[in-house]
Enzyme design. Structure first.
Site, PDB file in Angstrom:
ATOM      1  N   HIS A 188       0.848  -1.191   0.000  1.00 58.46           N
ATOM      2  CA  HIS A 188       0.000   0.000   0.000  1.00 58.46           C
ATOM      3  C   HIS A 188       0.882   1.239   0.000  1.00 58.46           C
ATOM      4  O   HIS A 188       2.059   1.201   0.370  1.00 58.46           O
ATOM      5  CB  HIS A 188      -0.948   0.014   1.204  1.00 58.46           C
ATOM      6  CG  HIS A 188      -0.302   0.409   2.472  1.00 58.46           C
ATOM      7  ND1 HIS A 188      -0.220   1.737   2.903  1.00 58.46           N
ATOM      8  CD2 HIS A 188       0.288  -0.332   3.446  1.00 58.46           C
ATOM      9  CE1 HIS A 188       0.379   1.787   4.055  1.00 58.46           C
ATOM     10  NE2 HIS A 188       0.701   0.546   4.422  1.00 58.46           N
ATOM     11  N   CYS A 189       0.304   2.338  -0.442  1.00 60.28           N
ATOM     12  CA  CYS A 189       0.933   3.653  -0.363  1.00 60.28           C
ATOM     13  C   CYS A 189      -0.128   4.617   0.163  1.00 60.28           C
ATOM     14  O   CYS A 189      -1.050   4.176   0.866  1.00 60.28           O
ATOM     15  CB  CYS A 189       1.506   4.085  -1.709  1.00 60.28           C
ATOM     16  SG  CYS A 189       0.312   4.115  -3.068  1.00 60.28           S
ATOM     17  N   GLU A 190      -0.030   5.886  -0.180  1.00 57.26           N
ATOM     18  CA  GLU A 190      -1.008   6.828   0.362  1.00 57.26           C
ATOM     19  C   GLU A 190      -2.401   6.558  -0.190  1.00 57.26           C
ATOM     20  O   GLU A 190      -3.379   6.536   0.574  1.00 57.26           O
ATOM     21  CB  GLU A 190      -0.582   8.258   0.043  1.00 57.26           C
ATOM     22  CG  GLU A 190      -1.509   9.309   0.636  1.00 57.26           C
ATOM     23  CD  GLU A 190      -1.057  10.723   0.357  1.00 57.26           C
ATOM     24  OE1 GLU A 190      -1.704  11.675   0.848  1.00 57.26           O
ATOM     25  OE2 GLU A 190      -0.059  10.894  -0.379  1.00 57.26           O
TER      26      GLU A 190
END
Length: 525
Positions: free
Chosen positions: A431-433
C-alpha cells in the site's frame, strides 16, 4: 459425258472419258516426260503406277472389261479410297443410294483394321459412287458454319443393348457418333449377329443417330462410362428434409466445470461434466438404414445400459508435485481465483480496484487479519508501506515495514524468502497513500523478480494483495490500528525538501535500473 461447271470451292481432278491408249514400254512409261503432259507430278505418278503390270492395272483385264471400267472410274481415283473426293460421279449411280444415311465424308477408310485401301478396291468403288452423289446434292453445305455437337448425357448401358445390336448390323445406317464410318473389320456383322458383340470398337451412343445430325468427328468423352440408373432415394434421406430440426442441448456456463475444477461436485449434483462432453443421442430417423453399424448391432446380443465413466480431470505437469488434497482444491476453484503458482485459491475476498491485474482487499479485511481472525491459516502476514519515510513516520499501520525503493524490497523479501510451513500461507500486502501508483508498481516488481528466480509456476510469494484506498482510507476507517494514530500526506508543506530528495533518488534509481536491464539484455545477446 458432259459435265456442268464445277463450283470454285471444290477441287476435282477430271479425266476425259476416252478409250485407253495403247500400252507403251515400261521404261518409257516410267521415265518419259511426254506422257505427263500438263499433269501434276502426283497425278503422273498415279497414272504410271496404274499402268504397270502386277499392280492390278487395266492391262491385266480383257479389252471389254477395260472399256467398261473406264467409263465408271478412272485410274487416278484408285488411290483415293480414303474419301478425298477427287472424281466426279458416274452416270450409273442408282437412286437407292440416296437413302443411305452416310454422315461422314472425310473420315478414315472402312477397312482400317486389318487391311489396306488399295487391296479392297472392289468394295470401295461402290462406296465412292454413293459418296459422289451425296456431294453433288449437298455441296452447298460446306459453306455453312460448322458447329460442334453439344454433348448429351448418355443413357444406361443396359437400356441400349438391343439398340446397339441393331446398329451393328448395318454400319452405314445408324453409325455411332464417336466412331468413324470405316472403323470396323470385315467380320463385324457376323460378330454382332452371333450375339458375341463387344463394345471395344463400337462405343455406345447416348442418342440414336439420324440423318439431320451433324457428326463432330471427335471421340465422345462421355462414351465408355458405366453409368447406372439413379437409385431410389431411401426413406432415411427424405427424413432429413421432412423431419423437424433437432436442437442440441445448450451448455450452461454456470453448471460447467472450470479448467481446474474436479468432477466430484459435478457428478454428485447432475453430472455436468458428462453432460458437457457426452454426445447427444442420435434419433432413429437420423441413422441411415442398412449400414454396417446396424448389421453389427443386430448380430450382437442386446446389453444393458452401462453407466458412462466420469470425465477425467485435466492433468498438468506443474501439479504433479502437489499432494492429492491440494489438487482437489485446485479443481474446486475458478482459474481466475487461483494464486500465482495455481496451487490454491485466494484466501481473502477481493474487490475491484484501479488495476485489473492485481488483487485488492478492503480495509475491513486488513483489520480482521490484524485482529487474528486468520491466525490458523496464515504463517506470516507482511505489510509493505511504499510511502516515503517522512510519511511513514507521520503515521502507519501497526507491523508495517517501510520500503519505498525496489532494491530494498527485493533484498528484504527475495534474498531470504519466507518459507510456508504446516500448510499455512505467507501473504504480502502493499500500500501507499492512495494505492494508485507506488503500491501497485511495487507489487508488480516483486512478482516479476519472483518469476525470474523460480521455475514456472513456482513462486516464493504466490499470494500478493494491494490495500484498496491506501493508508488514507484505512486511517479513516480503522484508526485504532494506526501507529501513531495520525496521517501525514505526501505534499505536506513542512516536507517539501524531503519530497524533492526522495523523488530525485527514486528517479535516479529508476534510470539506473533501466540501464542495468539494458546491459543484462546485451549480455544475453
Amino acid at each position: 459425258m458432259e459435265l456442268g461447271p464445277e463450283p470454285p470451292h471444290r477441287r476435282r481432278l477430271l479425266f476425259t472419258c476416252s478409250p485407253t491408249p495403247a500400252p507403251q514400254p515400261t521404261g518409257k512409261v516410267q521415265f518419259g516426260a511426254s506422257r505427263a503432259g500438263g499433269l501434276s507430278p502426283v497425278t503422273n505418278l498415279t497414272v504410271t503406277m496404274d499402268q504397270l503390270e502386277g499392280l492390278g492395272s487395266d492391262y491385266e483385264k480383257p479389252m471389254d472389261v477395260r472399256n467398261s471400267s473406264s467409263l465408271q472410274r478412272m485410274g487416278s481415283s484408285e488411290s483415293t479410297d480414303s474419301g478425298f473426293c477427287l472424281d466426279s460421279p458416274g452416270p450409273l449411280d442408282s437412286k437407292e443410294n440416296l437413302e443411305i444415311s452416310l454422315r461422314r465424308i472425310n473420315c478414315l477408310p472402312q477397312k482400317l483394321l486389318g487391311c489396306s485401301p488399295a487391296l479392297k478396291r472392289s468394295h470401295s468403288d461402290s462406296l465412292d459412287h454413293d459418296i459422289f452423289q451425296l456431294i453433288d446434292q449437298d455441296e452447298n453445305k460446306e459453306n455453312e458454319a460448322f458447329e460442334f455437337k453439344k454433348p448429351i448425357r448418355p443413357a444406361s448401358r443396359g437400356c441400349l443393348n438391343a439398340h446397339v445390336h441393331e446398329e451393328s448390323k448395318d454400319p452405314f445406317t445408324h453409325r455411332q457418333n464417336s466412331a468413324p464410318a470405316r472403323m470396323l473389320s470385315s467380320n463385324e456383322s457376323d460378330i454382332s449377329e452371333s450375339g458375341n458383340f463387344s463394345p471395344l470398337f463400337t462405343p455406345q451412343s447416348p442418342v440414336k443417330a439420324s440423318l439431320s445430325d451433324e457428326d463432330d468427328g471427335f471421340i465422345d468423352l462421355l462414351d465408355g462410362e458405366n453409368l447406372k440408373n439413379d437409385e431410389e432415394t431411401p426413406s432415411c434421406m427424405s427424413s432429413l428434409w421432412t423431419a423437424p430440426l433437432v436442437m442440441r442441448r445448450p451448455t450452461n456456463l454456470a453448471d460447467r466445470c472450470g479448467l481446474f475444477d474436479s468432477p466430484s461436485p459435478c457428478s454428485s449434483t447432475s453430472s455436468c461434466s458428462t453432460r458437457a462432453v457426452k454426445r447427444a443421442d442420435r434419433s432413429h430417423e437420423e441413422s441411415p438404414r442398412g449400414t454396417k453399424r446396424r448389421k453389427s448391432s443386430e448380430a450382437s446380443p442386446v446389453k444393458a445400459d452401462v453407466p458412462e465413466p466420469t470425465q477425467l480431470p485435466h492433468q498438468s505437469l506443474s501439479l504433479t508435485s502437489f499432494p492429492k488434497g491440494t489438487i482437489e482444491n485446485i479443481f474446486h476453484s475458478d482459474p481466475r481465483d487461483l494464486i500465482g503458482d495455481f496451487s490454491k485459491g485466494y484466501l481473502f475476498h477481493t474487490v475491484s480496484g484501479k488495476h485489473q491485474d492485481l488483487k485488492y482487499i478492503s480495509p475491513e479485511i486488513m483489520a480482521s487479519v490484524l485482529n487474528g481472525k486468520f491466525a490458523n491459516l496464515i504463517k506470516e502476514f507482511v505489510i509493505i508501506d511504499c510511502r516515503y519515510p517522512y510519511e511513514y513516520e507521520g503515521g502507519h499501520i501497526k507491523g508495517a515495514v517501510n520500503l519505498h525503493m525496489e532494491e530494498e524490497v527485493e533484498e528484504f523479501l527475495l534474498k531470504k524468502p519466507i518459507v510456508p510451513a504446516d500448510g499455512k500461507r505467507v501473504i504480502v500486502v502493499f500500500h501507499c497513500e492512495f494505492s494508485s501508483e507506488r503500491g501497485p508498481r511495487m507489487c508488480r516488481y516483486v512478482r516479476e523478480r519472483d518469476r525470474l528466480g523460480n521455475e514456472y509456476p513456482k513462486l516464493h510469494y504466490p499470494e500478493l494483495y494491494v490495500l484498496k484506498g491506501g493508508y488514507k482510507e484505512f486511517f479513516l476507517k480503522c484508526q485504532s490500528h494506526c501507529e501513531p494514530p495520525s496521517y501525514r500526506p505526501m505534499h505536506h508543506e513542512d516536507f517539501k525538501e524531503d519530497l524533492k530528495k526522495f523523488r530525485t533518488k527514486s528517479r535516479t534509481w529508476a534510470g539506473e535500473k533501466s540501464k542495468r536491464e539494458m546491459y543484462s539484455r546485451l549480455k544475453k545477446l
